[in-house]
Design a protein around this motif. Structure first.
Motif, PDB file in Angstrom:
ATOM      1  N   GLY A   7       0.822  -1.202   0.000  1.00 28.61           N
ATOM      2  CA  GLY A   7       0.000   0.000   0.000  1.00 28.61           C
ATOM      3  C   GLY A   7       0.857   1.253   0.000  1.00 28.61           C
ATOM      4  O   GLY A   7       1.634   1.484   0.926  1.00 28.61           O
ATOM      5  N   GLY A   8       0.719   2.027  -1.056  1.00 32.45           N
ATOM      6  CA  GLY A   8       1.485   3.270  -1.176  1.00 32.45           C
ATOM      7  C   GLY A   8       0.661   4.481  -0.821  1.00 32.45           C
ATOM      8  O   GLY A   8       0.760   5.520  -1.467  1.00 32.45           O
ATOM      9  N   GLY A   9      -0.165   4.354   0.233  1.00 35.27           N
ATOM     10  CA  GLY A   9      -0.886   5.518   0.764  1.00 35.27           C
ATOM     11  C   GLY A   9       0.063   6.296   1.658  1.00 35.27           C
ATOM     12  O   GLY A   9       1.275   6.056   1.693  1.00 35.27           O
ATOM     13  N   ILE A  10      -0.494   7.215   2.422  1.00 30.60           N
ATOM     14  CA  ILE A  10       0.375   8.064   3.240  1.00 30.60           C
ATOM     15  C   ILE A  10       1.123   7.249   4.297  1.00 30.60           C
ATOM     16  O   ILE A  10       2.282   7.528   4.612  1.00 30.60           O
ATOM     17  CB  ILE A  10      -0.428   9.235   3.866  1.00 30.60           C
ATOM     18  CG1 ILE A  10       0.548  10.285   4.377  1.00 30.60           C
ATOM     19  CG2 ILE A  10      -1.385   8.758   4.943  1.00 30.60           C
ATOM     20  CD1 ILE A  10      -0.059  11.638   4.558  1.00 30.60           C
ATOM     21  N   ALA A  11       0.471   6.203   4.822  1.00 33.37           N
ATOM     22  CA  ALA A  11       1.129   5.377   5.837  1.00 33.37           C
ATOM     23  C   ALA A  11       2.293   4.602   5.232  1.00 33.37           C
ATOM     24  O   ALA A  11       3.409   4.593   5.780  1.00 33.37           O
ATOM     25  CB  ALA A  11       0.116   4.425   6.475  1.00 33.37           C
ATOM     26  N   GLY A  12       2.045   3.936   4.099  1.00 30.71           N
ATOM     27  CA  GLY A  12       3.093   3.136   3.474  1.00 30.71           C
ATOM     28  C   GLY A  12       4.274   3.967   3.019  1.00 30.71           C
ATOM     29  O   GLY A  12       5.434   3.595   3.233  1.00 30.71           O
ATOM     30  N   LEU A  13       3.976   5.112   2.405  1.00 30.83           N
ATOM     31  CA  LEU A  13       5.074   5.948   1.902  1.00 30.83           C
ATOM     32  C   LEU A  13       5.843   6.606   3.039  1.00 30.83           C
ATOM     33  O   LEU A  13       7.069   6.769   2.965  1.00 30.83           O
ATOM     34  CB  LEU A  13       4.523   7.010   0.938  1.00 30.83           C
ATOM     35  CG  LEU A  13       3.908   6.461  -0.354  1.00 30.83           C
ATOM     36  CD1 LEU A  13       3.343   7.589  -1.198  1.00 30.83           C
ATOM     37  CD2 LEU A  13       4.927   5.655  -1.156  1.00 30.83           C
ATOM     38  N   ILE A  36      -4.448   9.782  -8.443  1.00 29.55           N
ATOM     39  CA  ILE A  36      -5.292  10.815  -9.025  1.00 29.55           C
ATOM     40  C   ILE A  36      -5.354  11.989  -8.051  1.00 29.55           C
ATOM     41  O   ILE A  36      -5.601  11.807  -6.860  1.00 29.55           O
ATOM     42  CB  ILE A  36      -6.719  10.279  -9.277  1.00 29.55           C
ATOM     43  CG1 ILE A  36      -6.667   9.095 -10.244  1.00 29.55           C
ATOM     44  CG2 ILE A  36      -7.621  11.373  -9.827  1.00 29.55           C
ATOM     45  CD1 ILE A  36      -7.969   8.312 -10.307  1.00 29.55           C
ATOM     46  N   ASP A  37      -5.119  13.171  -8.570  1.00 30.69           N
ATOM     47  CA  ASP A  37      -5.238  14.367  -7.753  1.00 30.69           C
ATOM     48  C   ASP A  37      -6.709  14.753  -7.697  1.00 30.69           C
ATOM     49  O   ASP A  37      -7.265  15.253  -8.669  1.00 30.69           O
ATOM     50  CB  ASP A  37      -4.398  15.496  -8.357  1.00 30.69           C
ATOM     51  CG  ASP A  37      -4.493  16.765  -7.530  1.00 30.69           C
ATOM     52  OD1 ASP A  37      -5.232  16.768  -6.530  1.00 30.69           O
ATOM     53  OD2 ASP A  37      -3.832  17.750  -7.885  1.00 30.69           O
TER      54      ASP A  37
END
Ligand SMILES: Cc1cc2nc3c(=O)[nH]c(=O)nc-3n(C[C@H](O)[C@H](O)[C@H](O)COP(=O)(O)OP(=O)(O)OC[C@H]3O[C@@H](n4cnc5c(N)ncnc54)[C@H](O)[C@@H]3O)c2cc1C
Length: 84
Positions: A7-13, A36-37
């Motif tokens: 998962g490359g959401g805010i937690a993963g990144l 997507i912005d």
């Protein structure tokens, strides 16, 4: 250590940024083909924003953000239930 972050959401990144340079082999996998912005405003509270100090991003965050001076919570009828 080899670390797989799903998962490359805010937690993963954020986790990947924190582990970067600590002698780990980090791989982030993300199922979405394209970010997507959506044009949302995102509010980062102190508990969330201070994590950015770890990967050295806090000063960039301060430069790019606006302080939240007022926060009002209303119920479905518009009555104020809380405010800061
Ligand atoms: C409209 C809206 C507004 C919001 N506003 C705020 C706000 O102002 N302030 C705030 O703090 N929070 C806000 N949130 C909440 C915030 O977006 C979430 O708390 C945050 O995104 C959670 O981050 P996360 O990395 O844990 O999960 P996510 O952002 O959900 O990331 C998880 C990632 O994992 C990927 N994934 C899932 N399963 C797999 C798999 N099997 N394989 C590979 N990849 C996978 C997903 O595609 C996704 O990219 C808002 C949410 C929404 C919907």
């Amino acid at each position: 250590m080899r670390i797989l972050i799903v998962g490359g959401g805010i937690a993963g990144l954020t986790l990947a940024a924190l582990l970067n340079g600590r002698d780990h082999e980090v791989l982030v996998v993300e199922k979405t083909k394209q970010y997507i912005d959506r044009g949302y405003v995102i509010a980062l509270w102190p508990a969330g924003s201070r994590i950015l100090k770890g990967p050295g991003l806090y000063s960039k965050f301060e430069l790019a953000s606006q302080p939240l001076r007022k926060y009002v919570v209303k119920d479905r009828n518009g009555a104020i239930r809380g405010a800061i």
